[in-house]
Design a protein around this motif. Structure first.
Motif, PDB file in Angstrom:
ATOM      1  N   MET A  66       0.830  -1.208   0.000  1.00  0.00           N
ATOM      2  CA  MET A  66       0.000   0.000   0.000  1.00  0.00           C
ATOM      3  C   MET A  66       0.874   1.271   0.000  1.00  0.00           C
ATOM      4  SD  MET A  66      -3.224   0.860   2.473  1.00  0.00           S
ATOM      5  CE  MET A  66      -2.347   1.214   3.985  1.00  0.00           C
ATOM      6  N   ILE A  67       1.905   1.286   0.844  1.00  0.00           N
ATOM      7  CA  ILE A  67       2.780   2.461   0.927  1.00  0.00           C
ATOM      8  C   ILE A  67       3.521   2.659  -0.396  1.00  0.00           C
ATOM      9  CG2 ILE A  67       4.756   3.485   2.152  1.00  0.00           C
ATOM     10  CD1 ILE A  67       2.209   3.333   3.826  1.00  0.00           C
ATOM     11  N   ARG A  68       3.955   1.520  -1.001  1.00  0.00           N
ATOM     12  CA  ARG A  68       4.683   1.612  -2.272  1.00  0.00           C
ATOM     13  C   ARG A  68       3.785   2.220  -3.356  1.00  0.00           C
ATOM     14  NH1 ARG A  68       5.921  -1.298  -6.764  1.00  0.00           N
ATOM     15  NH2 ARG A  68       4.263  -2.781  -6.338  1.00  0.00           N
ATOM     16  N   ALA A 123       1.214   4.119  -2.798  1.00  0.00           N
ATOM     17  CA  ALA A 123       0.978   5.523  -2.424  1.00  0.00           C
ATOM     18  C   ALA A 123       2.125   6.414  -2.906  1.00  0.00           C
ATOM     19  CB  ALA A 123       0.825   5.635  -0.907  1.00  0.00           C
ATOM     20  N   LEU A 124       3.357   5.947  -2.712  1.00  0.00           N
ATOM     21  CA  LEU A 124       4.518   6.731  -3.154  1.00  0.00           C
ATOM     22  C   LEU A 124       4.542   6.876  -4.672  1.00  0.00           C
ATOM     23  CD1 LEU A 124       7.249   5.319  -0.738  1.00  0.00           C
ATOM     24  CD2 LEU A 124       6.223   7.606  -0.704  1.00  0.00           C
ATOM     25  N   ASP A 144      -3.411  -1.193  -5.488  1.00  0.00           N
ATOM     26  CA  ASP A 144      -4.251  -1.178  -4.294  1.00  0.00           C
ATOM     27  C   ASP A 144      -4.974   0.172  -4.211  1.00  0.00           C
ATOM     28  OD1 ASP A 144      -5.393  -1.402  -1.860  1.00  0.00           O
ATOM     29  OD2 ASP A 144      -3.520  -1.457  -0.709  1.00  0.00           O
ATOM     30  N   GLY A 202      -3.886   2.499  -1.493  1.00  0.00           N
ATOM     31  CA  GLY A 202      -2.612   3.153  -1.791  1.00  0.00           C
ATOM     32  C   GLY A 202      -2.801   4.321  -2.737  1.00  0.00           C
ATOM     33  N   LEU A 252      -4.206   7.174  -0.692  1.00  0.00           N
ATOM     34  CA  LEU A 252      -3.172   7.798   0.159  1.00  0.00           C
ATOM     35  C   LEU A 252      -2.186   8.611  -0.674  1.00  0.00           C
ATOM     36  CD1 LEU A 252      -2.411   4.948   2.739  1.00  0.00           C
ATOM     37  CD2 LEU A 252      -3.648   7.083   3.140  1.00  0.00           C
ATOM     38  N   GLY A 253      -1.829   8.074  -1.836  1.00  0.00           N
ATOM     39  CA  GLY A 253      -0.881   8.768  -2.714  1.00  0.00           C
ATOM     40  C   GLY A 253      -1.449  10.081  -3.220  1.00  0.00           C
ATOM     41  N   ALA A 258      -1.604  12.548  -0.342  1.00  0.00           N
ATOM     42  CA  ALA A 258      -0.282  13.060   0.030  1.00  0.00           C
ATOM     43  C   ALA A 258       0.195  14.117  -0.973  1.00  0.00           C
ATOM     44  CB  ALA A 258       0.722  11.910   0.097  1.00  0.00           C
ATOM     45  N   LEU A 282      -8.887   9.741   6.545  1.00  0.00           N
ATOM     46  CA  LEU A 282      -7.938   8.759   6.003  1.00  0.00           C
ATOM     47  C   LEU A 282      -8.523   7.345   6.114  1.00  0.00           C
ATOM     48  CD1 LEU A 282      -4.460  10.058   7.266  1.00  0.00           C
ATOM     49  CD2 LEU A 282      -5.344  10.084   4.926  1.00  0.00           C
ATOM     50  N   VAL A 295      -9.425   5.108   2.887  1.00  0.00           N
ATOM     51  CA  VAL A 295      -8.749   3.816   2.668  1.00  0.00           C
ATOM     52  C   VAL A 295      -9.787   2.703   2.466  1.00  0.00           C
ATOM     53  CG1 VAL A 295      -7.405   2.045   3.879  1.00  0.00           C
ATOM     54  CG2 VAL A 295      -6.573   4.387   3.799  1.00  0.00           C
TER      55      VAL A 295
END
Lengths: 219, 239
Positions: free
Chosen positions: A1-3, A5-6, A90, A93, A96-97, A100, A206, A210
């Motif tokens: 998920m973080i990947r 998002a980035l 995802d 993600g 979130l991306g 951000a 958030l 999500v």
């Protein structure tokens, strides 16, 4: 998920760096809105910083609406949805991306507008610096809420007019909390509860984003 | 049995509303402090109860159940939109009756009070929900997006409820019960107040049923139009 998002945040920020739509269109709009707010109050009242936090946040909300519209328009570009579906990214993600990237863009514009508020609305520089963390948190919350509402509105011929109707009522508590935190910073008072309200709202948006972004994208 | 009850709903609602008006305007005495102005207590709290809790609550629960895959059905979507539309009507009535009371009491039609402002925001959210539905032609997309929006908008209801405790407001606190859960209103006034809650709740059920049937008819017409358009297209292709 973080990947994911980035990846998505990087994609949105790269597009913005190349197109410069926010810098050349949205930020000048914010500057003009700040000038108009001062003109509407008149030179005598605009010079008193009592009204400045409210005017500053009102301008930020208008800027946020335009920035959310811009952020969502990137997803409507031909082939973007198909690419996201094919890559199996995802949705959480992606949410979130996008949040951000939007938060970073809003904070950048917020800093410029706050500096202008110091100059034009006679806000005390020390107070503005104390208020800075609360401005950053409020803008991050606005970015999360805006991304969620942008996904709810989706695409279509009336998306640009529908977004303010749905998003502004949700932004209203953030406007109040941000204005109170800014005013408290200017008068050097400790106002923790407005921070708490904003942080709770950030966590709530958030969490909802999500959970719901995938459902909204699937529909 | 079900149909008989449904048929009785309209006449029963009208009868109870008429009884509330008669008791509220003619039989009950004026208040010692507020005089006849206090008679709005037989309308405003009951209307607000329907607006905030009954109808918005129904729309929220129906939306949540629609989003849950195991209970998802078009019926729930229709209940949600019907309840939300009725909620909007009652929110407007809440604001109007509150404003009528506010003018002689506070000296203004509108005050920047936490409860008034948050209720007005809920009205805009309900209107936004209906606008969101009109903006989407695809039934599934329309239902999903509006269900998510209804859930997010429902966060405003507890804010309205607790606003009189969280902020210093012009709006009074609890009207019917004290902090110790004892009645503030007594005798005939209390019974009339209770009757008003029953009457307006029945009015809500009546309106909800009528609006739901309208939604079913609208969906059927959309389906018929689509079938007719497809048939016409097929005929166009024949020699």
């Amino acid at each position: 998920m973080i990947r994911v998002a980035l990846l998505v945040a990087g994609k949105d920020l790269r597009i913005e760096a190349r197109s410069r739509v926010l810098a050349s269109q949205v930020l000048p709009f914010g500057v003009m809105a700040l000038v108009l707010a001062g003109l509407a109050l008149g030179p005598a009242r605009a010079g008193h910083s009592g009204a400045a936090p409210g005017l500053f946040y009102l301008v930020l909300l208008l800027v946020t609406l335009l920035a959310v519209g811009r952020s969502q328009s990137l997803e409507r570009a031909a082939g973007t949805r198909a690419s996201v579906a094919t890559l199996g990214l995802d949705p959480a993600g992606v949410f979130l991306g996008k949040s951000a990237a939007l938060a970073l863009e809003l904070v950048t514009m917020g800093l410029v507008l706050e500096a202008l508020a110091v100059v034009m609305l006679h806000v005390a520089l020390a107070g503005a610096l104390v208020a800075l963390p609360s401005v950053v948190v409020t803008l991050a919350t606005l970015a999360a809420a805006g991304t969620l509402y942008g996904a709810i509105v989706g695409e279509g011929p009336v998306a640009s007019t529908l977004l303010p109707v749905l998003a502004l009522p949700a932004f209203a508590p953030l406007l109040i909390a941000g204005e109170r935190a800014f005013s408290a910073a200017l008068s050097r008072q400790a106002e923790a509860r407005w921070w708490v309200i904003t942080l709770v709202a950030l966590a709530a948006y958030l969490a909802v984003g999500v959970l719901a972004y995938g459902v909204l994208e699937d529909s | 049995m079900h149909r008989t009850l449904a048929r009785l709903l309209g006449p029963a609602t009208l009868a109870l509303l008429a009884l509330t008006v008669w008791l509220g305007l003619v039989v009950t005495p004026p208040d010692r402090v507020q005089g006849n102005l206090a008679r709005l207590v037989y309308v405003h709290p009951a209307v607000a109860w329907v607006a905030l809790y009954l109808s918005f609550g129904t729309a929220t629960i129906a939306s949540a159940l629609y989003l849950w895959r195991r209970t998802r059905s078009v019926t729930l979507d229709r209940v949600a939109v019907s309840a939300m539309e009725v909620s909007l009507v009652f929110i407007v009535l809440t604001l109007v009756t509150g404003s009528i009371w506010g003018r002689p009491t506070w000296g203004v039609w509108w005050a920047w009070d936490a409860r008034l402002t948050s209720t007005a925001i809920l009205g805009v959210l309900a209107a936004g929900y209906l606008a969101l539905r009109r903006a989407n032609d695809d039934p599934q997309r329309r239902a999903t997006r509006s269900a998510v929006f209804a859930l997010v908008a429902a966060i405003n209801v507890p804010i309205i409820h607790f606003s009189v405790l969280w902020w210093k407001t012009l709006h009074q606190g609890a009207t019917v019960f004290t902090a110790n859960h004892t009645l503030k209103i007594h005798g005939l006034m209390a019974w009339t107040l209770l009757l008003s809650f029953v009457a307006f709740s029945l009015a809500y059920l009546w309106l909800l049923r009528a609006r739901y049937r309208l939604e079913v008819a609208r969906a059927r017409r959309e389906s018929d139009d689509l079938t007719a358009a497809l048939a016409a297209r097929v005929l166009e292709g024949r020699p």
